[in-house]
Design a protein around this motif. Structure first.
Motif, PDB file in Angstrom:
ATOM      1  N   LYS A 189     -67.321   9.520  38.521  1.00  0.00           N
ATOM      2  CA  LYS A 189     -66.793  10.673  38.230  1.00  0.00           C
ATOM      3  C   LYS A 189     -65.331  10.761  38.378  1.00  0.00           C
ATOM      4  O   LYS A 189     -64.683  11.432  37.557  1.00  0.00           O
ATOM      5  N   HIS A 190     -64.712  10.487  39.601  1.00  0.00           N
ATOM      6  CA  HIS A 190     -63.394  10.453  39.949  1.00  0.00           C
ATOM      7  C   HIS A 190     -62.674   9.212  40.359  1.00  0.00           C
ATOM      8  O   HIS A 190     -63.599   8.467  41.078  1.00  0.00           O
ATOM      9  N   ILE A 191     -61.458   8.993  40.022  1.00  0.00           N
ATOM     10  CA  ILE A 191     -60.774   7.654  40.363  1.00  0.00           C
ATOM     11  C   ILE A 191     -59.428   8.018  40.910  1.00  0.00           C
ATOM     12  O   ILE A 191     -58.813   8.770  40.514  1.00  0.00           O
ATOM     13  N   LEU A 192     -59.325   7.601  42.037  1.00  0.00           N
ATOM     14  CA  LEU A 192     -58.180   7.881  43.025  1.00  0.00           C
ATOM     15  C   LEU A 192     -57.421   6.337  43.109  1.00  0.00           C
ATOM     16  O   LEU A 192     -58.242   5.495  43.456  1.00  0.00           O
ATOM     17  N   LEU A 193     -56.243   6.312  43.070  1.00  0.00           N
ATOM     18  CA  LEU A 193     -55.326   5.064  43.351  1.00  0.00           C
ATOM     19  C   LEU A 193     -54.337   5.207  44.054  1.00  0.00           C
ATOM     20  O   LEU A 193     -53.596   6.170  43.855  1.00  0.00           O
ATOM     21  N   SER A 194     -54.038   4.499  45.109  1.00  0.00           N
ATOM     22  CA  SER A 194     -53.096   4.392  45.926  1.00  0.00           C
ATOM     23  C   SER A 194     -51.918   3.202  45.632  1.00  0.00           C
ATOM     24  O   SER A 194     -52.589   2.283  45.495  1.00  0.00           O
ATOM     25  N   TYR A 195     -50.860   3.469  45.297  1.00  0.00           N
ATOM     26  CA  TYR A 195     -50.160   2.313  44.734  1.00  0.00           C
ATOM     27  C   TYR A 195     -48.730   2.634  44.938  1.00  0.00           C
ATOM     28  O   TYR A 195     -48.120   4.017  44.996  1.00  0.00           O
ATOM     29  N   SER A 196     -47.977   1.376  44.936  1.00  0.00           N
ATOM     30  CA  SER A 196     -46.371   1.627  45.243  1.00  0.00           C
ATOM     31  C   SER A 196     -45.486   1.727  43.950  1.00  0.00           C
ATOM     32  O   SER A 196     -45.925   0.962  43.005  1.00  0.00           O
ATOM     33  N   SER A 197     -44.466   2.668  43.810  1.00  0.00           N
ATOM     34  CA  SER A 197     -43.613   2.668  42.800  1.00  0.00           C
ATOM     35  C   SER A 197     -42.804   1.313  42.526  1.00  0.00           C
ATOM     36  O   SER A 197     -42.256   0.876  41.633  1.00  0.00           O
ATOM     37  N   ASP A 198     -42.951   0.753  43.646  1.00  0.00           N
ATOM     38  CA  ASP A 198     -42.051  -0.780  43.760  1.00  0.00           C
ATOM     39  C   ASP A 198     -43.315  -1.643  43.487  1.00  0.00           C
ATOM     40  O   ASP A 198     -42.630  -2.946  43.566  1.00  0.00           O
ATOM     41  N   ILE A 244     -46.167  -4.197  41.437  1.00  0.00           N
ATOM     42  CA  ILE A 244     -46.127  -5.234  40.199  1.00  0.00           C
ATOM     43  C   ILE A 244     -46.464  -4.569  38.990  1.00  0.00           C
ATOM     44  O   ILE A 244     -45.800  -4.529  37.902  1.00  0.00           O
ATOM     45  N   MET A 245     -47.486  -3.720  38.909  1.00  0.00           N
ATOM     46  CA  MET A 245     -47.719  -2.605  37.822  1.00  0.00           C
ATOM     47  C   MET A 245     -46.780  -1.578  37.598  1.00  0.00           C
ATOM     48  O   MET A 245     -46.421  -1.037  38.841  1.00  0.00           O
ATOM     49  N   SER A 246     -46.397  -1.410  36.693  1.00  0.00           N
ATOM     50  CA  SER A 246     -45.475  -0.162  36.173  1.00  0.00           C
ATOM     51  C   SER A 246     -46.261   1.257  36.270  1.00  0.00           C
ATOM     52  O   SER A 246     -47.307   1.043  36.006  1.00  0.00           O
ATOM     53  N   GLU A 247     -45.739   2.254  36.611  1.00  0.00           N
ATOM     54  CA  GLU A 247     -46.293   3.584  36.594  1.00  0.00           C
ATOM     55  C   GLU A 247     -46.517   3.948  35.230  1.00  0.00           C
ATOM     56  O   GLU A 247     -47.722   4.437  35.023  1.00  0.00           O
ATOM     57  N   LYS A 248     -45.666   3.572  34.387  1.00  0.00           N
ATOM     58  CA  LYS A 248     -46.182   3.852  32.826  1.00  0.00           C
ATOM     59  C   LYS A 248     -47.409   3.060  32.459  1.00  0.00           C
ATOM     60  O   LYS A 248     -48.311   3.588  31.668  1.00  0.00           O
ATOM     61  N   PHE A 249     -47.756   1.670  32.914  1.00  0.00           N
ATOM     62  CA  PHE A 249     -48.861   1.108  32.597  1.00  0.00           C
ATOM     63  C   PHE A 249     -50.045   1.633  33.198  1.00  0.00           C
ATOM     64  O   PHE A 249     -51.040   1.768  32.330  1.00  0.00           O
ATOM     65  N   ILE A 250     -49.891   2.014  34.400  1.00  0.00           N
ATOM     66  CA  ILE A 250     -51.146   2.604  35.184  1.00  0.00           C
ATOM     67  C   ILE A 250     -51.507   3.908  34.466  1.00  0.00           C
ATOM     68  O   ILE A 250     -52.712   3.974  34.229  1.00  0.00           O
ATOM     69  N   GLU A 251     -50.486   4.727  34.161  1.00  0.00           N
ATOM     70  CA  GLU A 251     -50.787   5.912  33.489  1.00  0.00           C
ATOM     71  C   GLU A 251     -51.488   5.919  32.292  1.00  0.00           C
ATOM     72  O   GLU A 251     -52.470   6.562  31.989  1.00  0.00           O
ATOM     73  N   ALA A 252     -50.992   4.960  31.456  1.00  0.00           N
ATOM     74  CA  ALA A 252     -51.534   4.644  30.078  1.00  0.00           C
ATOM     75  C   ALA A 252     -52.927   3.939  30.059  1.00  0.00           C
ATOM     76  O   ALA A 252     -54.088   4.546  29.434  1.00  0.00           O
ATOM     77  N   VAL A 253     -53.429   3.196  31.251  1.00  0.00           N
ATOM     78  CA  VAL A 253     -54.717   2.703  31.392  1.00  0.00           C
ATOM     79  C   VAL A 253     -55.741   3.782  31.806  1.00  0.00           C
ATOM     80  O   VAL A 253     -56.803   4.016  31.206  1.00  0.00           O
ATOM     81  N   LEU A 254     -54.988   4.614  32.747  1.00  0.00           N
ATOM     82  CA  LEU A 254     -56.164   5.935  33.245  1.00  0.00           C
ATOM     83  C   LEU A 254     -56.340   6.813  32.165  1.00  0.00           C
ATOM     84  O   LEU A 254     -57.336   7.323  31.861  1.00  0.00           O
ATOM     85  N   LYS A 255     -55.212   7.196  31.293  1.00  0.00           N
ATOM     86  CA  LYS A 255     -55.393   7.801  30.211  1.00  0.00           C
ATOM     87  C   LYS A 255     -56.335   7.592  29.154  1.00  0.00           C
ATOM     88  O   LYS A 255     -57.259   8.123  28.382  1.00  0.00           O
ATOM     89  N   ARG A 256     -56.203   6.309  28.895  1.00  0.00           N
ATOM     90  CA  ARG A 256     -56.975   5.389  27.775  1.00  0.00           C
ATOM     91  C   ARG A 256     -58.620   5.540  28.309  1.00  0.00           C
ATOM     92  O   ARG A 256     -59.655   5.728  27.295  1.00  0.00           O
ATOM     93  N   TYR A 257     -58.875   5.666  29.259  1.00  0.00           N
ATOM     94  CA  TYR A 257     -60.494   5.360  29.905  1.00  0.00           C
ATOM     95  C   TYR A 257     -61.010   6.701  30.526  1.00  0.00           C
ATOM     96  O   TYR A 257     -62.189   7.095  30.523  1.00  0.00           O
ATOM     97  N   GLY A 258     -59.892   7.706  31.179  1.00  0.00           N
ATOM     98  CA  GLY A 258     -60.406   8.806  31.350  1.00  0.00           C
ATOM     99  C   GLY A 258     -59.947  10.041  30.994  1.00  0.00           C
ATOM    100  O   GLY A 258     -59.242  10.206  30.052  1.00  0.00           O
ATOM    101  N   LYS A 259     -60.481  11.094  31.505  1.00  0.00           N
ATOM    102  CA  LYS A 259     -60.075  12.632  31.028  1.00  0.00           C
ATOM    103  C   LYS A 259     -58.746  13.030  31.787  1.00  0.00           C
ATOM    104  O   LYS A 259     -58.859  13.257  33.022  1.00  0.00           O
TER     105      LYS A 259
END
Length: 217
Positions: free
Chosen positions: A191-200, A202-217
């Motif tokens: 039902k919910h996904i929480l992610l702990s990740y560093s702004s430094d 390998i994955m960019s914040e932009k990529f992470i946000e795009a993936v989460l929006k693609r599959y979640g509400k």
């Protein structure tokens, strides 16, 4: 274990102390103590003197004890070139505290990559805390794994590393991290996904946000 000063000149003594190598992870005495305690735990288990639960509990206690006298800066990817004062203290076997009250809940622990597990689990909350740099955790903690398994692996390099290919994570590899992350999010039955990740990371914040929006509400 704390009523004797016996040592065993075993794998840790020979490979991770100055006794027979240039490595300074442990003093000769503490390395010999680790070998003695670990071999004794193994013998007790093989002879049926302790249960499986007691076997893993004692190994856990040993790992906690080892961390108090390790000549490292925090992780085991390398050792310090000079002795930290704590590493010269004698190893003391430290019992890990256990809950005295029986829990109302049960826990299941899996030892496999989440990419291979995600299809078999579901729930309310999925909390993700993956590696975010190219430093493999399996390398940083190789020595604790060797003590736990006590399998006398083939080791290499100045740090005496075991082969960590099997335990390496895609999240520490550029290109692979993005693929693994999107696969997990796409397959997650939570039902919910929480992610702990560093702004430094390998994955960019932009990529992470795009993936989460693609599959979640």
């Amino acid at each position: 274990f704390n009523t004797t000063r016996k040592i065993t000149k075993g794998f840790i003594y020979n490979n991770y102390s100055p006794a027979k190598s240039d490595r300074m992870y442990f003093s000769e005495y503490n390395a010999g103590r680790i070998d003695f305690i670990r071999q004794t735990i193994e013998q007790w288990y093989l002879l049926g003197k302790i249960t499986e639960h007691e076997y893993y509990y004692l190994i856990g206690c040993l790992l906690e004890s080892v961390s108090k006298v390790s000549n490292v800066a925090g992780v085991y990817g390398s050792f310090l070139k000079t002795w930290d004062p704590r590493a010269l203290k004698d190893l003391v076997f430290i019992p890990v505290e256990q809950d005295s009250v029986q829990s109302l809940y049960e826990a299941e622990v899996y030892n496999k990559p989440l990419e291979k597990l995600i299809n078999d689990i579901s729930g309310d909350i999925l909390y993700l805390d993956p590696p975010y740099t190219t430093n493999q955790y399996s390398v940083q903690y190789h020595l604790l794994e060797t003590i736990a398994k006590y399998d006398e692996p083939v080791i290499s390099g100045k740090g005496g590393l075991r082969n960590t290919t099997v335990t390496s994570s895609d999240f520490s590899k550029k290109g692979n991290a993005e693929i693994a992350f999107e696969y997990i999010i796409a397959k997650a039955q939570f039902k919910h996904i929480l992610l702990s990740y560093s702004s430094d990371g390998i994955m960019s914040e932009k990529f992470i946000e795009a993936v989460l929006k693609r599959y979640g509400k």
